[in-house]
Design an enzyme around this catalytic site. Sequence first.
Site, mmCIF file in Angstrom:
data_model
loop_
_atom_site.group_PDB
_atom_site.id
_atom_site.type_symbol
_atom_site.label_atom_id
_atom_site.label_comp_id
_atom_site.label_asym_id
_atom_site.label_seq_id
_atom_site.Cartn_x
_atom_site.Cartn_y
_atom_site.Cartn_z
ATOM 1 N N TYR A 438 -11.292 43.513 -30.447
ATOM 2 C CA TYR A 438 -10.551 42.724 -31.451
ATOM 3 C C TYR A 438 -9.336 42.011 -30.849
ATOM 4 C CZ TYR A 438 -7.892 47.111 -32.784
ATOM 5 O OH TYR A 438 -7.148 48.252 -32.835
ATOM 6 N N GLU A 439 -8.854 41.038 -31.580
ATOM 7 C CA GLU A 439 -7.817 40.129 -31.064
ATOM 8 C C GLU A 439 -8.286 39.390 -29.812
ATOM 9 O OE1 GLU A 439 -5.561 39.529 -33.000
ATOM 10 O OE2 GLU A 439 -5.497 41.298 -34.275
#
Lengths: 597, 597
Positions: A438-439
């Site tokens: 994620y990110e």
Amino acid sequence: MTDIKVPLRDMRFVMREMLDTDKHYESLGFEEATPDVVDAILEEGAKFCENVLAPLNQIGDQQGCTWKDGEVTTPEGFKEAYQQFVEAGWPALPHDPEYGGQGLPASLGTIMSEMVGIANWSWGMYPGLSHGAMNTLEEHGTEEQKSVYLTKLVEGSWTGTMCLTEPHCGTDLGILRTKAEPNADGSYAVTGTKIFISAGEHDMTDNIVHIVLARLPDAPAGTKGISLFIVPKFVPNADGSLGERNGVVCGSLEHKMGIHGNATAVLNFDGAKGFLIGEPNKGLNYMFTFMNTARLGTALQGVAHSEIGFQKSLAYTKDRLQMRSLSGTKNPEGPADPIIVHPDVRRMLMTQKAIAEGSRMLVFTCAQLVDITHKGDEEAKKEAEDTLAFLTPIAKAFITEAGLESANLGLQCFGGHGYIAEWGMEQNVRDARISTIYEGTTGIQALDLLGRKVLMSQGELLRRFTKKVHKFCQAEIDNEALAPFVSKLQELNKQWGDLTLHVGGKAMENPDEVGAASVDYLMFSGYTVLGYLWARAAKVANEKLAEGTAEEDFYQAKLKTARFYFERILPRTATHAATMQSGAANLMDLDADHFAF
Amino acid sequence: MTDIKVPLRDMRFVMREMLDTDKHYESLGFEEATPDVVDAILEEGAKFCENVLAPLNQIGDQQGCTWKDGEVTTPEGFKEAYQQFVEAGWPALPHDPEYGGQGLPASLGTIMSEMVGIANWSWGMYPGLSHGAMNTLEEHGTEEQKSVYLTKLVEGSWTGTMCLTEPHCGTDLGILRTKAEPNADGSYAVTGTKIFISAGEHDMTDNIVHIVLARLPDAPAGTKGISLFIVPKFVPNADGSLGERNGVVCGSLEHKMGIHGNATAVLNFDGAKGFLIGEPNKGLNYMFTFMNTARLGTALQGVAHSEIGFQKSLAYTKDRLQMRSLSGTKNPEGPADPIIVHPDVRRMLMTQKAIAEGSRMLVFTCAQLVDITHKGDEEAKKEAEDTLAFLTPIAKAFITEAGLESANLGLQCFGGHGYIAEWGMEQNVRDARISTIYEGTTGIQALDLLGRKVLMSQGELLRRFTKKVHKFCQAEIDNEALAPFVSKLQELNKQWGDLTLHVGGKAMENPDEVGAASVDYLMFSGYTVLGYLWARAAKVANEKLAEGTAEEDFYQAKLKTARFYFERILPRTATHAATMQSGAANLMDLDADHFAF
């Protein structure tokens, strides 16, 4: 179960002894961030994290979040812990005093986030996502938006989210479909489905402020047609009280590998009332401001899982008796020696230790740069921004990859017991596993580093950093105590530049060469950056030992860990260097239809 | 969800084209193992695995096993699948015809186990553990024991377990405490607690035959005082029917990270009736016979999880549209290109592919050696035993480590979706995680390889293998098509010997040098062994292409994967070589009390 301790001694080493935070805060005019205040934050923060959050970590994993008719219940104790967190004023720490914040440096917020993350990463994501929303509003919101939403977020009575991903697009936001149609009153009707929304629905606060990417009706295709909206769960009335329930509903929660304590929501927007942030079609630019903070926040997750793995496996390997040392019995009274006597167990412990401590140095370095981007003079600000642009993808991807390795080594130290839930080691691996995704995945960070940051700046961003490393090496060239570090570091620093030229040259002929080299390039960069930081740590330790200190064991341990890092971790650069030079052909030649028969 | 396919084409490539199995079986006198029979096993086995076992894999993970009052219920469908498996005669495949077996080669059993493992590892452990018990009885049981127990295990109406681990000892069996006291009737009363017993209790069969390590009252301390016992759940009557319920009860099941479909039992023995296998105090020797088979069986788990990860991520990356190729749009009709166009996605796919296929070559090579140890002449048998002793720790540890890496890369290819349960990728990682631990951790395998196998044989076992590699390289030295492989392989082969001398020399002064180098040594060995096998695969592919073939794409893919392996995986040896030479001091210098402050 080992109790988790916030590693305050090591944090202070990095902050005060390596990065001279007290002077740093003073020079930037953070008058409130006196040494006493910093100490109080460290101590009070550590107490809260160790006593309140850490005991909820395993409960969060076991109970998870439960969804019923759109409402989400967080695990036992989460809500109460959040209440305590708010009462102590923690959400306000690094935010604008005009809206209720304490105006303390962002880097102190980072330190608090690390402590929270070590204690209970899943819980920490609720206030963590709020910081993202707050930063976005601080930077791009109108006065009215700030006074309505930011104040509530800063006091912690509401939380925030960031709504980017849709079922068909994660990395590729250019193809997102959520639409925002103008209402007569100047607001917008937001319609679409967002997935993977961390802290997207919960029972901790009365209201949730969603920051949502969507397209206006006349928006150009692709990334240039994305706008940013505030979509509150309850639309606030003019007096600040909660008004109508907005048309955004949590459709379900994802069943995930880990971070069970955090609600990962599917959010259905059905003509929900939204308010435009900034100008139309600039949403993705605004998001990038936020994204860098979020990426640094995710880097912390690598530090946290390394630290947890290290602490727990250290306690276990000192306790567990199994086999005798190859070099002679060490525990003659017992039936066997503690397994920490075995060199390979030590290899696993030292790797975790070197990663946890080295990564902490890197995140704190970045956090200081963030302070400078907020309060430095123009020149310092620009330089900090550039360095941060260069270091952020390294910090995010390298530290999370290394953190996952650490978490796995921590589990491995426990043998079969590591695979059993009760010890918490397998939870640590499951929780860590999301951090490289994620990110922005490791692959995306690597493209950002090599393609956008290094090659698009014609190597300038890299050169600025290697110059610093070079300067350090030159200054220490006659320092005998640092000789083994400095010579290796100089060599790597030069190789870094050479590899960049090599890959850059090939990329001019074939752009796929960038993607083919990028992850190896990023990992090479990460190991080298940590090498530089470990050499600096060794320098500090040497100085303290030369001066004479009551903490000789502590500084000797730093020196020995630096040595371990240089002798056993840095050689990984050789493989990454060789692999990235092998070119794109060995990846691209095979037809997609011929991968399997 | 992608349907899992048994990779029959690749299995046939390894068996027939690389290892000439048909001739191998014929020359060993396995008259039943004709090409037709082998094909029937492959095809029927694949059908059963794809259609019956694979659909139960996710169900097994979700439901797990449930314990109630000592009885265990396996997940929905597991019992019925086992019934089908028994009816088809699969348990009998490689066992002694005198006790109902089909007398087919052990290597065909391995092939079937791979197919089962790819479809559903947790389910496969029930019959898998039985094979361990059968092998032990075949080799060390009395005629009576064989006729009572082995026949039932071979027909599959009972299953078996191996009971080694106790709460305070896993690796260090020398300190085990379970005791066996002689009864008046010649049997023994076995008392103690065993943990981590895979397939230790279930509802698939009427009886379970536990093979248990325990100490006789007068036994010497340590590993020389361990004996081996049969402890049935129900003691059979003279006529073979089930008699009294024995004093062995499943106290609970472990809550594990993965392999939820398999029951990992705590077994409490309370004066349970047991029957001595072989002579007193030789239990650990007998277990070693079994252990090598079990280790090879666990190596298969690495192959299985690589294969699953590869197949699913291949399907996903061809399907998922996200971003455009850096070298120009590849899917102009769609909103984005399939992510398999991106070089870094291909790096992850090719890594999984090279590991799955290369590891398959290594396991099959070992399985053929097992056949020779059963049916070869004295000289061939001895040589096969030695080579197997050398290759087994490499196969077990290297393949499971590589399999875990593959499983993680497979998850990573899915981005955020990989972290969500429904796609099965996170299950694959959780299931894979145990493989580097049980049947001896990677650290233990590495000590076995470097300490016991290589150094204790004065390097002889290594030399025998490097001679084979050398011979291959010499024979192909003028083969231009193989030039890039042969030169690199020769270099590594020489380096392997040099590193052994280097570490061996240091170990004479300090035995901790063995443990300090061992895991890097094992990984270096694994990469080199797979390099040798990939070079051989390339040779076969080249020959087929030169001859002319209707399967040009298949053989080209082999060549390209070999090239990928040499250019992008083999460079890892450089790091392992450097690290293992760094010596023990950087691990041992830090006092255990100074790891954390």
